[in-house]
Each structure stands twice: as structure tokens, then as C-alpha cells.
Write a protein that holds these residues in place. Structure first.
Motif, PDB file in Angstrom:
ATOM      1  N   TYR A 376       0.920  -1.189   0.125  1.00 47.57           N
ATOM      2  CA  TYR A 376      -0.028   0.005  -0.121  1.00 47.57           C
ATOM      3  C   TYR A 376       0.896   1.188   0.073  1.00 47.57           C
ATOM      4  O   TYR A 376       0.661   2.199  -0.773  1.00 47.57           O
ATOM      5  CB  TYR A 376      -0.761   0.082   1.127  1.00 47.57           C
ATOM      6  N   LEU A 377       1.876   1.255   1.131  1.00 46.75           N
ATOM      7  CA  LEU A 377       2.755   2.620   1.343  1.00 46.75           C
ATOM      8  C   LEU A 377       3.574   2.596  -0.195  1.00 46.75           C
ATOM      9  O   LEU A 377       3.809   3.954  -0.479  1.00 46.75           O
ATOM     10  CB  LEU A 377       3.583   2.436   2.174  1.00 46.75           C
ATOM     11  N   SER A 378       3.726   1.597  -1.005  1.00 45.99           N
ATOM     12  CA  SER A 378       4.889   1.880  -1.922  1.00 45.99           C
ATOM     13  C   SER A 378       4.011   2.404  -3.054  1.00 45.99           C
ATOM     14  O   SER A 378       4.441   3.384  -3.818  1.00 45.99           O
ATOM     15  CB  SER A 378       5.296   0.442  -2.394  1.00 45.99           C
ATOM     16  N   LEU A 379       2.693   2.198  -3.114  1.00 45.31           N
ATOM     17  CA  LEU A 379       1.868   2.777  -4.141  1.00 45.31           C
ATOM     18  C   LEU A 379       1.555   4.318  -3.832  1.00 45.31           C
ATOM     19  O   LEU A 379       1.418   5.026  -4.822  1.00 45.31           O
ATOM     20  CB  LEU A 379       0.734   1.952  -4.686  1.00 45.31           C
ATOM     21  N   VAL A 380       1.296   4.354  -2.582  1.00 44.33           N
ATOM     22  CA  VAL A 380       0.718   6.005  -2.149  1.00 44.33           C
ATOM     23  C   VAL A 380       1.932   6.787  -2.437  1.00 44.33           C
ATOM     24  O   VAL A 380       1.893   7.871  -2.983  1.00 44.33           O
ATOM     25  CB  VAL A 380       0.355   5.901  -0.608  1.00 44.33           C
TER      26      VAL A 380
END
Length: 382
Positions: A376-380
């Protein structure tokens, strides 16, 4: 309703414990006007907009099924409601799971909102209308023409997904090999499970206690076990088999009549916390290529080793002769040999108990949630 839904629930609740907000959109037979709070997770229940609800106990008319699946591929009514919820909730990430009833069309519409999409592959929905790629008594090694026709538009919509997760390497590679999720980041994260109840395995001096739990259907391989037990020599008849689960009543009745032996008992539905403490080894004899085989680590959480077929994603979970044993279901003599070996080495089961409990720690919801949070964090951030 099943393992996939329970896995999503574990993940959502674990994300809340990590300090995040999790909102779930679930298909429902009936409309529920207001969102509900389920263990800290906000849940929207959307009434299905299609010609019938597919999860009824009785079968739906065969002639309506092609139309149902066509609507399911491109269902603007469901997508409209989902978009309204997403606009209201304003999420950083949309994580899709089982899209049956929602339509893969939802991916293209979410993309228009500039929200990153993660999808978890939990079955064969994108490749096969039956979600199993299993026909009669054998696995479908290739897609038939009907499956290709239904899957073509679904695979097309996968181009809108930013990251894809397989619940096993097997199910992930199966989809990638057929052209799905081109350009998406991909990884494997197993399902979550936690045994929250007090565990104490009962001891028995009555010999080896084998168990089977799950749907009693031909593709689950129940007859593979029954045939093996039937071939046991007379001096090994102290080996017992407990069968827990439900299925077609006529099929179960026929099995219980054909294999009416004192050492085999059909228990019907029974809670897992009552079942696992009463067996020494769980047998998973699946004939079909299971995407994962959730009951494998469910058994581990009770310290119960498994004897599992080398089908689908199941072998990825079994450490041979540490947490269990693998066998080829097409060679029942292999299963019989393993049962005989274990019966003559009861100390082996005790040795494997600790290894199983240790292995179960790998599937705790908190650990699985952290793996997803990295994605999730890598995409955000991107």
C-alpha cells in the motif's frame, strides 16, 4: 461465506489494530441501507444487481447462468454504487479481492478516480466461470473455449491494477502465464489465520486418529482417504478416521454406506475448536489445484501435522517430515504408505507438534497486514 471472506476479515481487523481505517464493501442478497461496524471495521453491504443471488443452497436455472456471468463481467449498476461509496470514503488505496458480483469493470472506474489499486487473487474467478478450473473428476490444464470467452474481458480489465498479490505462488503464476496483470507489481502473500482459543490437544491410547474437515465433494478427494483406510491390513484397524463437514446428502449417504466400517465416522458439521484436539493428523487429499489450502495452517495452529496432496498451492505450506507429508492423490498407495509409517512411529507426531505451532506463527493477521501495508505505502508514495 468461506475462507476468502474470513481472510479479508482478518486482514481488515488487523489493519485497524495497526492504526489504520479499513472500510469493506461486501455483496449481499438483501439491501442494507446503513453501513455497519464489525469489530472496528466499517462494512457497506450492497444488494446484488443481477438476475439472481448465486449463493443459494438450491441450484439456479442452468439457462440463466450464461446471462448472469455476462452481466457479472460488465455490471454498471454495481459499479455505480461502489463509486459512490469510494467518493464518500476517499480512500488512499482500493484493495479488491473476490470480484464475483462486483464486476472487473470496477477497476477501470476506480482508475478514473486516480486511486491506486491492489488486487488479491484468491481463486480462478478471472479464468473460469466456476472459479475452480476443475471439470468432473480432473483439473483443467488449459482453458476451454467457454472459459476463454468469459475470461478475455476480465483479463483485459486487469491492466488497470497497480499491484497484484497471489495467495500462493501457484495461483499467481497461473494468472500471469495467461496474460493477466501485465505491468502490475506482483508478489505472494499467504492468507491470515489466528487460533484465538485455548489449545490443548487430547491424548489417546486408541491408536492413530486421522481427520478430514471441509466440503465433502469428489474434487476434495474424500474417496482417496476412504479407499486407503479400506486397504489397511486387519492389524492396523485401530487407525480411525473422523470426517467433519457437509456436502450433498445423497453423496455422503452413498459414501457412509459403501465404507461402513467401525473405524470411520461421519460427524457432519463440527466447530474446528472441537475437531482438531480430537485428531493426531489431518489429511488434505484434494484432487483439484487448490489456490492455497487454508486448512493446512488452520491445523498447524492446533499443533496438528498434515498429510497433503501435491496439488495447487498446498505444497508451498508443507515442510515435508517437519510439519507434514506430501503425496500424489493419483497414487493412493503413497498415502497408505505414509499412514502405515506414522502408525508405527507415534513419537513422530509429538516431534512435529512444535514445528506446526511455530509454522502457524507465519500466518498471524498482524504479520500478513504488515506485508500488505508495504505494498500500500509503496503505491501511495509513488
Amino acid at each position: 461465506m468461506g475462507g476468502a471472506e474470513r481472510s479479508v476479515q482478518y486482514l481488515a481487523e488487523a489493519l485497524v489494530k495497526e492504526g489504520h481505517k479499513a472500510v469493506v464493501i461486501s455483496a449481499s442478497e438483501k439491501n442494507v441501507c446503513e453501513a455497519q461496524d464489525v469489530n472496528g471495521v466499517k462494512v457497506h453491504y450492497l444488494s446484488l444487481k443481477n438476475i439472481y443471488w448465486p449463493f443459494k443452497k438450491r441450484s439456479n436455472p442452468m439457462f440463466l447462468k450464461p446471462l448472469w456471468h455476462l452481466i457479472d463481467i460488465y455490471n454498471p449498476w454495481m459499479v455505480r454504487y461502489i463509486k459512490e461509496i469510494i467518493k464518500a470514503e476517499k480512500p488512499d488505496i482500493v484493495h479488491t479481492n473476490n470480484l464475483m458480483c462486483f464486476s472487473p469493470l470496477v477497476w477501470s472506474e476506480i482508475k478514473k478516480l486516480s486511486i491506486p489499486i491492489v488486487h488479491t487473487i484468491r481463486d480462478y474467478y478471472l479464468l473460469c466461470p466456476k472459479c475452480t478450473m476443475f471439470d468432473k473428476y480432473s483439473n483443467c490444464e488449459k482453458q476451454c473455449l467457454i472459459c476463454k470467452g468469459y475470461s478475455f474481458p476480465k483479463i483485459y480489465f486487469t491492466k488497470f491494477v497497480d499491484a497484484v498479490v497471489g495467495v500462493s505462488n501457484y495461483i499467481l503464476e497461473k494468472h500471469l502465464s495467461l496474460g493477466a496483470f501485465k505491468g502490475a507489481k506482483h508478489s505472494t502473500i499467504y492468507n491470515a489465520y489466528e487460533n484465538k482459543r485455548y489449545y490443548k490437544k487430547s491424548k489417546s491410547d486408541q491408536g492413530l486418529r486421522l481427520g478430514f474437515i471441509g466440503r465433502i465433494t469428489p474434487n476434495k478427494g474424500i474417496e482417496v482417504i476412504l479407499k486407503a483406510i479400506d486397504k489397511l491390513p486387519l492389524h492396523k484397524k485401530n487407525i480411525t478416521l473422523k470426517i467433519a463437514g457437509s456436502g450433498d446428502k445423497q453423496y455422503i449417504k452413498a459414501l457412509s454406506k459403501k465404507y461402513s466400517m467401525n473405524n470411520i465416522s461421519f460427524l457432519g458439521f463440527i466447530p474446528v475448536e472441537e475437531f482438531y484436539p480430537e485428531i493426531d493428523v489431518l489429511i488434505i487429499p484434494s484432487l483439484w489445484n487448490e489456490p492455497l489450502g487454508r486448512i493446512t495452517f488452520e491445523a498447524y495452529s492446533y499443533g496438528v501435522p498434515v498429510i497433503a496432496s501435491c496439488r495447487g498451492g498446498i505444497p508451498e505450506l508443507v515442510e515435508n517430515e517437519s510439519t507434514g507429508f506430501l503425496f500424489d492423490p493419483e497414487k493412493p498407495e503413497n498415502l497408505l504408505k505414509i499412514i502405515n509409517d506414522i502408525a508405527t512411529r507415534p513419537e513422530l507426531i509429538e516431534q512435529m507438534e512444535d514445528a506446526c505451532l511455530k509454522k502457524a506463527m507465519e500466518f498471524l493477521p498482524g504479520k500478513i497486514a504488515k506485508s500488505y501495508l508495504k505494498i500500500y505505502l509503496s503505491l501511495v508514495k509513488r
